[in-house]
Each structure stands twice: as C-alpha cells, then as structure tokens.
Design a protein around this motif. Structure first.
Motif, PDB file in Angstrom:
ATOM      1  N   UNK A 175       1.731  12.644 -18.856  1.00 39.25           N
ATOM      2  CA  UNK A 175       2.453  13.665 -18.099  1.00 39.25           C
ATOM      3  C   UNK A 175       1.913  13.779 -16.677  1.00 39.25           C
ATOM      4  N   UNK A 176       0.609  13.608 -16.528  1.00 39.96           N
ATOM      5  CA  UNK A 176       0.005  13.666 -15.200  1.00 39.96           C
ATOM      6  C   UNK A 176       0.611  12.602 -14.291  1.00 39.96           C
ATOM      7  N   UNK A 177       0.788  11.407 -14.819  1.00 33.11           N
ATOM      8  CA  UNK A 177       1.303  10.302 -14.003  1.00 33.11           C
ATOM      9  C   UNK A 177       2.745  10.526 -13.549  1.00 33.11           C
ATOM     10  N   UNK A 178       3.456  11.466 -14.190  1.00 33.65           N
ATOM     11  CA  UNK A 178       4.850  11.739 -13.830  1.00 33.65           C
ATOM     12  C   UNK A 178       5.032  13.072 -13.125  1.00 33.65           C
ATOM     13  N   UNK A 179       3.951  13.818 -12.926  1.00 34.69           N
ATOM     14  CA  UNK A 179       4.107  15.154 -12.361  1.00 34.69           C
ATOM     15  C   UNK A 179       4.642  15.115 -10.934  1.00 34.69           C
ATOM     16  N   UNK A 180       5.412  16.138 -10.603  1.00 30.86           N
ATOM     17  CA  UNK A 180       5.967  16.283  -9.248  1.00 30.86           C
ATOM     18  C   UNK A 180       5.366  17.489  -8.534  1.00 30.86           C
ATOM     19  N   UNK A 181       4.224  17.945  -9.020  1.00 31.99           N
ATOM     20  CA  UNK A 181       3.571  19.113  -8.432  1.00 31.99           C
ATOM     21  C   UNK A 181       3.094  18.832  -7.015  1.00 31.99           C
ATOM     22  N   UNK A 182       2.873  19.903  -6.279  1.00 35.84           N
ATOM     23  CA  UNK A 182       2.267  19.749  -4.957  1.00 35.84           C
ATOM     24  C   UNK A 182       0.787  19.410  -5.068  1.00 35.84           C
ATOM     25  N   UNK A 196       1.184  11.167  -3.321  1.00 36.89           N
ATOM     26  CA  UNK A 196       1.865  12.328  -2.771  1.00 36.89           C
ATOM     27  C   UNK A 196       1.483  13.640  -3.416  1.00 36.89           C
ATOM     28  N   UNK A 197       0.789  13.588  -4.546  1.00 42.90           N
ATOM     29  CA  UNK A 197       0.310  14.787  -5.222  1.00 42.90           C
ATOM     30  C   UNK A 197      -1.168  14.961  -4.897  1.00 42.90           C
ATOM     31  N   UNK A 198      -1.544  16.139  -4.440  1.00 41.98           N
ATOM     32  CA  UNK A 198      -2.937  16.390  -4.070  1.00 41.98           C
ATOM     33  C   UNK A 198      -3.789  16.581  -5.314  1.00 41.98           C
ATOM     34  N   UNK A 199      -4.904  15.861  -5.379  1.00 44.08           N
ATOM     35  CA  UNK A 199      -5.837  15.986  -6.495  1.00 44.08           C
ATOM     36  C   UNK A 199      -6.949  16.957  -6.124  1.00 44.08           C
ATOM     37  N   UNK A 200      -7.083  18.008  -6.909  1.00 44.68           N
ATOM     38  CA  UNK A 200      -8.166  18.983  -6.750  1.00 44.68           C
ATOM     39  C   UNK A 200      -9.172  18.715  -7.864  1.00 44.68           C
ATOM     40  N   UNK A 201     -10.250  18.038  -7.539  1.00 44.95           N
ATOM     41  CA  UNK A 201     -11.194  17.537  -8.539  1.00 44.95           C
ATOM     42  C   UNK A 201     -12.229  18.615  -8.858  1.00 44.95           C
ATOM     43  N   UNK A 202     -12.360  18.898 -10.151  1.00 44.78           N
ATOM     44  CA  UNK A 202     -13.250  19.970 -10.582  1.00 44.78           C
ATOM     45  C   UNK A 202     -13.689  19.694 -12.012  1.00 44.78           C
ATOM     46  N   UNK A 203     -14.855  20.175 -12.395  1.00 44.64           N
ATOM     47  CA  UNK A 203     -15.385  19.889 -13.735  1.00 44.64           C
ATOM     48  C   UNK A 203     -14.558  20.547 -14.836  1.00 44.64           C
ATOM     49  N   UNK A 204     -14.032  21.738 -14.584  1.00 41.16           N
ATOM     50  CA  UNK A 204     -13.267  22.481 -15.594  1.00 41.16           C
ATOM     51  C   UNK A 204     -11.896  22.842 -15.022  1.00 41.16           C
TER      52      UNK A 204
END
Length: 354
Positions: free
Chosen positions: A61-68, A83-91
């Motif tokens: 589902x992540x690979x198909x997401x259209x989220x900002x 095109x989708x911003x990744x907010x990297x976090x442990x949790x």
C-alpha cells in the motif's frame, strides 16, 4: 474521503514544522515548504494529507500511496513513491498521532455542541458552587451545591456534577456524564455517558432478604486520566476507589468499589474489575477480561482479552485464559484442546503428532 467532514481541514503546516513537531527527519529537504492540511489512512490519503506506514505488511500500500507525506521507518523509506515526502522516524504511528493532534485539534477532546464561552443561562449552577474564571458550563448541565471546578474545564450539555464534587483545571466532562462523590485531578477527560461515583454493589444476606450496605467512600481520579463513554466507576464502600495518573480507560468498562488502579494503566472495552482489586502501575488488560475481587495484579503485567483472573498476578508477566495463567501454558492448552476437537494427537511439548 468525501467532502462532508466533521473535522475540517487545517490551514496547513509545513513539512519542516511537522517533522520538528513529531521528531521525524524529512528525507528530502527540498520538500520542507510543502504544506499538509489533513490526515488519512495509507490507502486513502491524497493531496495535502499525511499518513503513516509502520511495518513491512504495509509496503504494497505504501508503494501506491498518493499522500503528500508519509511517516515511515528507515527500512521503509526506500519504498516511498516519487513525489511523496518521507518523514523518517523510529515509531511512525506515534508520530502520526502527534500529527493528528496538531492538524485536527478538535478531535483530541469530546466535541462541544453549544459554543458557549462561559456559564450558559440554560445551565443550573448552585449558588454555593465555586467556579474559577474560564470554566464553561453548557446548556442543561447541572452543577450541585458546594462543587468546585477549576479554570479551563468544560462541563458539557446534560452533564451532572454532584454536591461537593471537585474537578481540577483543563478537564472535560462529556455530554450526559454524571460525576458525584468524586475528586478529579487536572487534565482529565470524561467521555459522554460515563458514570463516576455512584454507589457500589454491596449487599449482605439478612433475615428479610438482602440488606443493602451503604457506600460512603469516594472516587479519586488523578491527573491526565481519560475515561471512555459509558464506563462506570463506583465509589468506595468505606475506603476510596482510585484511578492513577495517566491511566486510559476505554468505553464500557466497569470498575467496582474500592478498586485501586495504578499509574499509566490501559483498560480495554468491557473489562470488569470486581471490588477491592488492586492493579499496579503500567498494567494492560485486554477487552472483555474479568478481574476477581480482592486480587492484586503486579506492575507491568499484561492480561489477554477474554481472560478471567481468579488470583494474584505477579509483576511483569503475560497471562491469558480461563482461569488466567502464564501465556505459554495457556497457548499450549489451547493448542491441545484444538487438536482434540479435530481428532489429532499432540506431543507433550504442544506439537502435533501426525
């Protein structure tokens, strides 16, 4: 999601500010000025919305997401679409919860209906009650004689606050809730229809049937407790019923007289705790579990859903079953019972003998 929303979109938070707020790292700093205005699930998120993915099971589902933007672990960051911003976090889920609180602040506490900013003319507040500045009492709420309510607290429509009850600051008492014979701390949320401080269930056999034992104790609820809709917490018989700081109680939970619940416990829906039971700090109890009266559950213990606790539980253990016992034994017994039901044999170690 359709355009009819009970929680309207936020005016927008930049990804730079959102990442700082949630303790995340923005994988592509060039997207720091992008704004998000709402939240949604991974599969439904679209333009202007932030979502999260926390495990490998979410990868398709992540690979198909259209989220900002999407909160992800470091391992999942490479699966985020272009095109989708990744907010990297442990949790990711915890970070997403903080994002919801920031983007949809009205969802954090029960909603108000009337829009009043003080005491409604349609509310009844006894002349002897003491309300600090900034208390809101909505229409058709009742505040009894001698009650005391701290600044920033909201008493919602139809709620009833009993004689002599004390409620701290920045609390919220939901629609139709009743609070009596109780001392409530600060930042406590009581959801609609909760019942706090009614008499406990106490009877003794007598020559003419069952004689009622008067319940003259109190309910003490410490700071930062949240109590779900329809939950009932009985006042003590002689001593107090106590709910410790930071504990979260789901909807439709029953807590009987003289029960003592420790700090930062979690009680899920339909849990029933009989009189004079004691729960230590950090106890977690799954849905529809029953706790016998006068038992003690040690700090950090976890009780599985649908369990029946008949005796004391040591600290830090995981128990389940009817009656509740250490989880490994419960699972082995359940496997053996399942095997017998289907006509299979099991080994002593719980494995199947084909």
């Amino acid at each position: 999601m359709d355009n009819h929303r009970f929680f309207p979109p936020h005016e927008g938070i930049s990804l730079s500010d959102l990442s700082d707020l949630c303790g995340a790292e923005l994988a592509d700093p060039s997207l720091s000025a992008r704004k998000v205005t709402g939240v949604a699930s991974l599969t439904r998120a679209g333009e202007g919305e932030v979502t999260f993915a926390s495990s490998g099971r979410s990868a398709p589902d992540l690979e198909k997401t259209r989220a900002a933007a999407v909160f992800v672990t470091d391992k999942l960051a490479a699966r985020v679409p272009d095109g989708v911003a990744a907010l990297v976090v442990a949790a990711p889920q915890s970070a997403f919860a903080r994002a919801i609180a920031a983007l949809v602040p009205s969802s954090v506490k029960p909603m108000r209906l009337t829009g009043e900013t003080a005491v409604s003319e349609a509310a009844h507040v006894d002349a002897t009650a003491r309300l600090e500045d900034g208390v809101i009492v909505e229409a058709f709420a009742v505040v009894g004689a001698g009650a005391e309510i701290g600044a920033g607290t909201v008493i919602s429509s139809g709620a009833a606050i009993g004689t002599g009850t004390r409620i701290g600051r920045n609390c919220h008492v939901g629609h139709g809730a009743t609070v009596q014979h109780a001392l409530i701390g600060n930042n406590v949320v009581i959801h609609p229809g909760a019942r706090i401080g009614q008499d406990g269930f106490g009877y003794v056999p007598g020559p003419r049937g069952l004689d009622k034992i008067p319940q003259i104790g109190r309910v003490i609820i410490q700071d930062h407790v949240e109590i779900g809709a329809g939950t009932a917490i009985d006042r003590g018989a002689l001593d107090d019923t106590v709910i410790g700081e930071g504990t979260k109680i789901d909807n439709l939970v029953q807590i009987a007289h003289n029960v003592r619940v420790g700090r930062y416990c979690v009680l899920v829906s339909q849990v029933g705790i009989a009189g004079s039971a004691t729960l230590g700090d950090g106890v977690m109890i799954g849905g529809a579990a029953g706790i016998n009266g006068h038992v003690t559950i040690g700090d950090g213990a976890q009780i599985a859903a649908l369990s029946g606790v008949a005796g004391d539980v040591p600290p830090g253990v995981r128990w389940g079953g009817q009656p509740a016992r250490p989880m490994r034994g419960f699972l082995l017994d359940a496997a053996a019972a399942n095997a017998r039901a289907f006509g299979r044999k099991t080994t002593k170690k719980g494995g199947e003998d084909r």
